[in-house]
Scaffold this motif. Structure first.
Motif, mmCIF file in Angstrom:
data_model
loop_
_atom_site.group_PDB
_atom_site.id
_atom_site.type_symbol
_atom_site.label_atom_id
_atom_site.label_comp_id
_atom_site.label_asym_id
_atom_site.label_seq_id
_atom_site.Cartn_x
_atom_site.Cartn_y
_atom_site.Cartn_z
ATOM 1 N N ALA A 185 46.520 -6.470 12.707
ATOM 2 C CA ALA A 185 47.722 -7.269 12.971
ATOM 3 C C ALA A 185 48.752 -6.486 13.784
ATOM 4 C CB ALA A 185 48.334 -7.733 11.649
ATOM 5 N N ARG A 186 48.778 -5.173 13.611
ATOM 6 C CA ARG A 186 49.775 -4.365 14.328
ATOM 7 C C ARG A 186 49.513 -4.380 15.839
ATOM 8 N NH1 ARG A 186 48.010 -1.157 10.001
ATOM 9 N NH2 ARG A 186 49.518 -0.897 8.310
ATOM 10 N N LYS A 187 48.242 -4.321 16.208
ATOM 11 C CA LYS A 187 47.881 -4.285 17.628
ATOM 12 C C LYS A 187 47.506 -5.656 18.171
ATOM 13 C CE LYS A 187 46.172 0.487 17.455
ATOM 14 N NZ LYS A 187 44.993 1.371 17.691
ATOM 15 N N SER A 188 47.467 -6.656 17.278
ATOM 16 C CA SER A 188 47.086 -8.020 17.673
ATOM 17 C C SER A 188 45.722 -8.055 18.357
ATOM 18 C CB SER A 188 48.152 -8.636 18.594
ATOM 19 O OG SER A 188 49.393 -8.714 17.937
ATOM 20 N N GLN A 189 44.772 -7.316 17.805
ATOM 21 C CA GLN A 189 43.438 -7.282 18.393
ATOM 22 C C GLN A 189 42.356 -7.335 17.303
ATOM 23 O OE1 GLN A 189 43.335 -3.353 20.331
ATOM 24 N NE2 GLN A 189 41.856 -2.686 18.817
ATOM 25 N N GLN A 190 41.205 -7.866 17.680
ATOM 26 C CA GLN A 190 40.082 -7.918 16.752
ATOM 27 C C GLN A 190 39.469 -6.531 16.594
ATOM 28 O OE1 GLN A 190 37.213 -11.004 17.587
ATOM 29 N NE2 GLN A 190 38.791 -12.438 18.268
ATOM 30 N N LEU A 191 39.123 -6.190 15.341
ATOM 31 C CA LEU A 191 38.502 -4.907 15.048
ATOM 32 C C LEU A 191 36.997 -5.016 14.902
ATOM 33 C CD1 LEU A 191 40.995 -3.583 12.351
ATOM 34 C CD2 LEU A 191 40.646 -2.600 14.613
ATOM 35 N N TYR A 192 36.586 -6.091 14.221
ATOM 36 C CA TYR A 192 35.169 -6.188 13.868
ATOM 37 C C TYR A 192 34.851 -7.634 13.514
ATOM 38 C CZ TYR A 192 30.706 -4.463 11.999
ATOM 39 O OH TYR A 192 29.376 -4.200 11.791
ATOM 40 N N VAL A 193 33.621 -8.055 13.822
ATOM 41 C CA VAL A 193 33.136 -9.366 13.398
ATOM 42 C C VAL A 193 31.946 -9.141 12.484
ATOM 43 C CG1 VAL A 193 32.179 -11.577 14.108
ATOM 44 C CG2 VAL A 193 33.954 -10.495 15.486
ATOM 45 N N LEU A 194 32.095 -9.552 11.239
ATOM 46 C CA LEU A 194 31.084 -9.321 10.201
ATOM 47 C C LEU A 194 30.266 -10.587 9.976
ATOM 48 C CD1 LEU A 194 29.953 -7.652 7.746
ATOM 49 C CD2 LEU A 194 31.846 -8.618 6.414
ATOM 50 N N LYS A 195 28.949 -10.480 10.116
ATOM 51 C CA LYS A 195 28.070 -11.594 9.780
ATOM 52 C C LYS A 195 27.833 -11.525 8.272
ATOM 53 C CE LYS A 195 25.321 -15.103 10.443
ATOM 54 N NZ LYS A 195 25.873 -16.453 10.699
ATOM 55 N N ALA A 196 28.652 -12.290 7.536
ATOM 56 C CA ALA A 196 28.663 -12.163 6.077
ATOM 57 C C ALA A 196 27.725 -13.146 5.388
ATOM 58 C CB ALA A 196 30.094 -12.362 5.563
#
Length: 533
Positions: free
Chosen positions: A420-431
């Protein structure tokens, strides 16, 4: 190179292999510490990569070059091949510029990152446990760590199965009542308790003739509310003195005429708050059994409800994208503010009371909404402060205040993790293999719980660091050095340009003097000197 991505990649050349009449494209990859490696890929390998990435990122991907000029290479002109090279270059550059895509397994394998730059690999979440054996797909769940309790709401997700069950459970006029228990259950609530060993054991199950949609647990009053697809609410008293091993009271409340979408219980007043697809926000005084409020905020279906005891407020979202904040300190909720978001289908709320932020998600287009709701008592000045563009058809949102991370559950079974601080996606988890229906973040354990229609609840441990801090620090130092060198080069270039310009100006002045009629001083007069031939 994108400042947030650990690598850059581009197509630098191509070659035609005469042995198999195939074009191979040379990809050059560079990380922030200036390590460079190259690899060759066929177009079919790019296609395979795009298919694998689509599972994780859906439509949030760049497109490959058009099929009309890449289907068959034999006989193609150099111009056609060059056009494809340009398209593939744009494709791979876009992917490499996005940290969440670089962190994905398909791109790691495609670019051979682990082999050539293992230090830039992101530490993925790890599954540490899963709950199985539920009768139906999971709609909702609540875990109370202090009490060691878990309530799970499940429903049959098959339309045909539900229709068959409804017909079977339907009573003809001449049939006697057979109690409130389902003949063929369409939905149910399960109560699980954590044992001394740490494992959870199922204590009891309550089944319904209608889909169970949502639930609310009040730990102080030991009251469990279950919202049904029929519009009814099941009130259950589950006393702690009985070890939560059974419910001693059960009451069905016909509160609405359509699916219950949200519940909240005010244990001080014994008021039951509920919203429904019937567009009604209703408040029931359970002590007196009377309706104290019947509100229709707007003409659209209501989609989510969150109550805040600390703020004495409720937050209501609708299908049109409006958010309503109500003051519930008095008998009847009073509208404080209506916030238009210009998004559709508000799905899920979460409040960070330290930062005074309300987080929400638009199911229609996946936009994450961050709203500054001000200090308690000043909610009338609430305003939207940010939007993050996520994946469409998002269903659920969670938040870790400590980590500053947003978790979004999607219809394709993935969980998108945002910084949220950088307004960017970190990871997409196939859960999961089906729709994510509920997320719950446990701050004390630094774990994320995910549930889906695939009848499984999974527990994920988040990494302490997504990447090695020492490597990140080294990359930042390298970036600063590169910026310093670039600034130095720009300064030197500018200085040279100024010097060259000054030299040119001096030359121009000399020429101007040379071509101009000259004068000499003779006593008090100036006499023209004829220019030398």
């Amino acid at each position: 190179m994108d400042s947030n991505s650990p690598i850059s990649a581009s197509i630098i050349s191509y070659r035609n292999d005469p042995n198999d009449d195939t074009i191979y494209y040379m990809i050059q990859v560079k990380n922030k510490t200036s390590d460079i490696w190259q690899l060759e890929k066929r177009f079919s390998q790019f296609e395979d990569l795009a298919k694998k990435l689509k599972v994780l990122f859906g439509e949030q991907l760049p497109t490959l070059p058009k099929k009309k000029y890449i289907t068959f290479l034999v006989g193609k002109t150099p111009e056609d091949i060059e056009k494809r090279k340009v398209g593939l270059d744009e494709f791979i550059q876009n992917l490499a510029s996005r940290p969440e895509v670089v962190a994905s397994e398909p791109l790691k394998q495609f670019l051979e990152i682990e082999k050539n730059a293992k230090e830039i690999i992101v530490n993925p979440p790890k599954q540490i446990f899963e709950f199985k054996g539920f009768l139906h797909g999971i709609r909702d769940f609540i875990i109370n760590s202090d009490q060691g309790l878990m309530f799970v709401i499940t429903s049959d997700c098959s339309v045909l199965n539900r229709l068959d069950a409804y017909l079977t459970n339907m009573k003809a006029p001449w049939e006697s009542e057979k109690g409130d228990q389902a003949l063929i259950p369409v939905g149910c609530v399960e109560c699980w308790q954590q044992q001394e060993s740490g494992e959870f054991q199922r204590l009891w199950v309550k089944m319904y003739n209608s889909q169970a949609i949502t639930c609310y647990w009040d730990a102080v009053a030991s009251i469990l509310l279950v919202g049904l697809d029929s519009g009814s609410i099941n009130y259950l008293y589950v006393p702690e003195k009985e070890g939560f091993k059974k419910f001693t009271e059960s009451m069905e409340i016909e509160q609405h005429t359509d699916r219950i979408m949200g519940l909240y219980y005010d244990n001080k007043r014994k008021y039951l708050h509920s919203i429904s697809k019937d567009r009604k926000y209703r408040v029931l005084n359970l002590r007196k059994g009377e309706l104290v409020a019947d509100i229709e905020p707007d003409q659209y279906e209501l989609t989510c409800l969150l109550g805040s005891e600390e703020r004495k407020k409720t937050f209501v979202g609708d299908r049109h994208g409006e958010i309503f904040i109500y003051d519930i300190e008095k008998k009847r909720p009073k509208l404080v503010i209506k916030i238009p978001t210009n998004q559709l289908f508000i799905r899920g709320f979460f409040i960070d009371n330290q930062r005074n932020y309300l987080f929400s998600i638009s199911h229609e287009n996946g936009v994450i909404l961050i709203i500054d709701i001000q200090l308690p008592g000043r909610e009338q000045y609430s305003k939207e402060v940010a939007q993050l563009n996520g994946k469409s058809k998002s269903r659920e949102i969670g938040w870790s205040s400590k980590r500053g991370e947003i978790y979004v559950g999607n219809i394709d079974g993935t969980v998108t993790i945002w910084d949220a601080r950088k307004s960017q996606q970190l990871y997409v988890l196939k859960a999961h293999d089906s729709d994510i229906t509920k997320l719950q973040w446990l701050d004390a354990d630094q774990t994320l719980l995910t549930a889906a229609k695939d009848k499984v609840i999974k527990v994920w441990s988040m990494p302490q660091y997504w990447r090695d801090p020492k490597i990140v620090e080294k990359e930042q130092e390298q970036e600063q050095l590169q910026v310093k060198q670039l600034n130095t080069e720009m300064y030197q270039k500018k200085a040279q340009q100024q010097f060259d310009q000054k030299f040119q100006d001096d030359d121009d002045d000399d020429m101007a003097i040379w071509h101009k009629d000259q004068q000499r001083h003779s006593d008090t007069k100036y006499e023209d000197i004829v220019e030398l031939k």
